[in-house]
Design a protein around this motif. Structure first.
Motif, PDB file in Angstrom:
ATOM      1  N   UNK A 286      23.606  15.237  52.422  1.00 23.02           N
ATOM      2  CA  UNK A 286      25.043  15.098  52.179  1.00 23.02           C
ATOM      3  C   UNK A 286      25.554  13.761  52.702  1.00 23.02           C
ATOM      4  N   UNK A 287      25.134  13.403  53.884  1.00 22.87           N
ATOM      5  CA  UNK A 287      25.562  12.125  54.465  1.00 22.87           C
ATOM      6  C   UNK A 287      25.181  10.963  53.550  1.00 22.87           C
ATOM      7  N   UNK A 288      23.926  10.925  53.125  1.00 21.27           N
ATOM      8  CA  UNK A 288      23.477   9.809  52.284  1.00 21.27           C
ATOM      9  C   UNK A 288      24.157   9.819  50.924  1.00 21.27           C
ATOM     10  N   UNK A 289      24.324  10.984  50.326  1.00 22.88           N
ATOM     11  CA  UNK A 289      25.017  11.054  49.039  1.00 22.88           C
ATOM     12  C   UNK A 289      26.451  10.557  49.166  1.00 22.88           C
ATOM     13  N   UNK A 290      27.089  10.824  50.307  1.00 26.55           N
ATOM     14  CA  UNK A 290      28.450  10.336  50.545  1.00 26.55           C
ATOM     15  C   UNK A 290      28.456   8.811  50.671  1.00 26.55           C
ATOM     16  N   UNK A 291      27.493   8.262  51.377  1.00 25.60           N
ATOM     17  CA  UNK A 291      27.381   6.798  51.509  1.00 25.60           C
ATOM     18  C   UNK A 291      27.148   6.180  50.135  1.00 25.60           C
ATOM     19  N   UNK A 292      26.232   6.765  49.347  1.00 22.67           N
ATOM     20  CA  UNK A 292      25.956   6.238  48.003  1.00 22.67           C
ATOM     21  C   UNK A 292      27.213   6.322  47.134  1.00 22.67           C
ATOM     22  N   UNK A 293      27.924   7.454  47.232  1.00 24.86           N
ATOM     23  CA  UNK A 293      29.149   7.640  46.452  1.00 24.86           C
ATOM     24  C   UNK A 293      30.220   6.635  46.816  1.00 24.86           C
ATOM     25  N   UNK A 294      30.368   6.357  48.100  1.00 21.12           N
ATOM     26  CA  UNK A 294      31.364   5.375  48.548  1.00 21.12           C
ATOM     27  C   UNK A 294      31.013   3.990  48.022  1.00 21.12           C
TER      28      UNK A 294
ATOM     29  N   UNK B 148      32.018   3.917  44.451  1.00 25.70           N
ATOM     30  CA  UNK B 148      33.481   3.836  44.338  1.00 25.70           C
ATOM     31  C   UNK B 148      33.984   2.420  44.562  1.00 25.70           C
ATOM     32  N   UNK B 149      33.354   1.709  45.475  1.00 23.80           N
ATOM     33  CA  UNK B 149      33.752   0.332  45.774  1.00 23.80           C
ATOM     34  C   UNK B 149      33.159  -0.668  44.786  1.00 23.80           C
ATOM     35  N   UNK B 150      32.437  -0.134  43.813  1.00 22.91           N
ATOM     36  CA  UNK B 150      31.792  -0.940  42.769  1.00 22.91           C
ATOM     37  C   UNK B 150      30.796  -1.946  43.344  1.00 22.91           C
ATOM     38  N   UNK B 151      30.110  -1.532  44.403  1.00 24.99           N
ATOM     39  CA  UNK B 151      29.060  -2.361  44.967  1.00 24.99           C
ATOM     40  C   UNK B 151      27.828  -2.340  44.059  1.00 24.99           C
TER      41      UNK B 151
END
Length: 167
Positions: free
Chosen positions: A56-64, A67-70
């Motif tokens: 969950x932690x990593x999926x949240x980091x990937x999602x963020x 979202x920031x279009x990195x």
């Protein structure tokens, strides 16, 4: 100081970027790491090999980061390859921060000690040269440790035991 959070799309748990005391968290360092890997290292494929409890932690980091279009999923692969948690004989998760884990050097040393004892028990020191005996005890020890590690399904948790790993 005000705590700073980032809510990634589709996730109900935020990333804590800055704590109220101004300190940083795993969220902060993992967020900075993914940015560095994408922009400075120009990585096309990033693989996180971390225990499954961090999904969950990593999926949240990937999602963020998305979202920031990195990055765009069509252009870069960022994946989590999870593995089971290593448990102590008390069935509690080994925690590296507590310092109560088994260090690799200690595991290898114990394996060599136990393989030497087994070879001596079988009288191999009487038929092998010292050089052959040393090579045999290392080969047996490292082979047993590798077998113990590879003989279970990667995603499953397992209880660490010197007896299981080293004979």
């Amino acid at each position: 100081m005000e705590e700073r959070f980032f809510f990634a799309s589709g996730f109900s748990v935020p990333l804590t970027i800055v704590k109220s005391d101004g300190g940083y968290t795993y969220d902060t360092s993992d967020f900075a790491a993914i940015k560095q890997r994408i922009f400075e290292e120009k990585a096309d494929w990033i693989i996180y090999v971390v225990d499954s409890g961090q999904s969950l932690h990593l999926e949240t980091v990937f999602g963020a980061a998305k979202d920031l279009e990195w990055y765009k999923v069509e252009e870069k692969r960022i994946e989590h390859v999870g593995f089971g948690v290593v448990l102590g004989e008390d069935k509690k998760k080994f925690k590296t921060r507590s310092g109560k884990t088994v260090r690799l050097n200690d595991l290898l040393d114990e394996g060599i000690k136990r393989s030497e004892d087994k070879l001596v028990e079988k009288g191999r020191q009487n038929v092998l040269t010292q050089e052959e005996f040393n090579a045999a005890k290392e080969a047996v020890a490292y082979g047993c440790i590798k077998y113990a590690d590879l003989s279970h399904t990667r995603q499953n948790d397992y209880v660490f035991s010197f007896d299981r790993v080293c004979f």
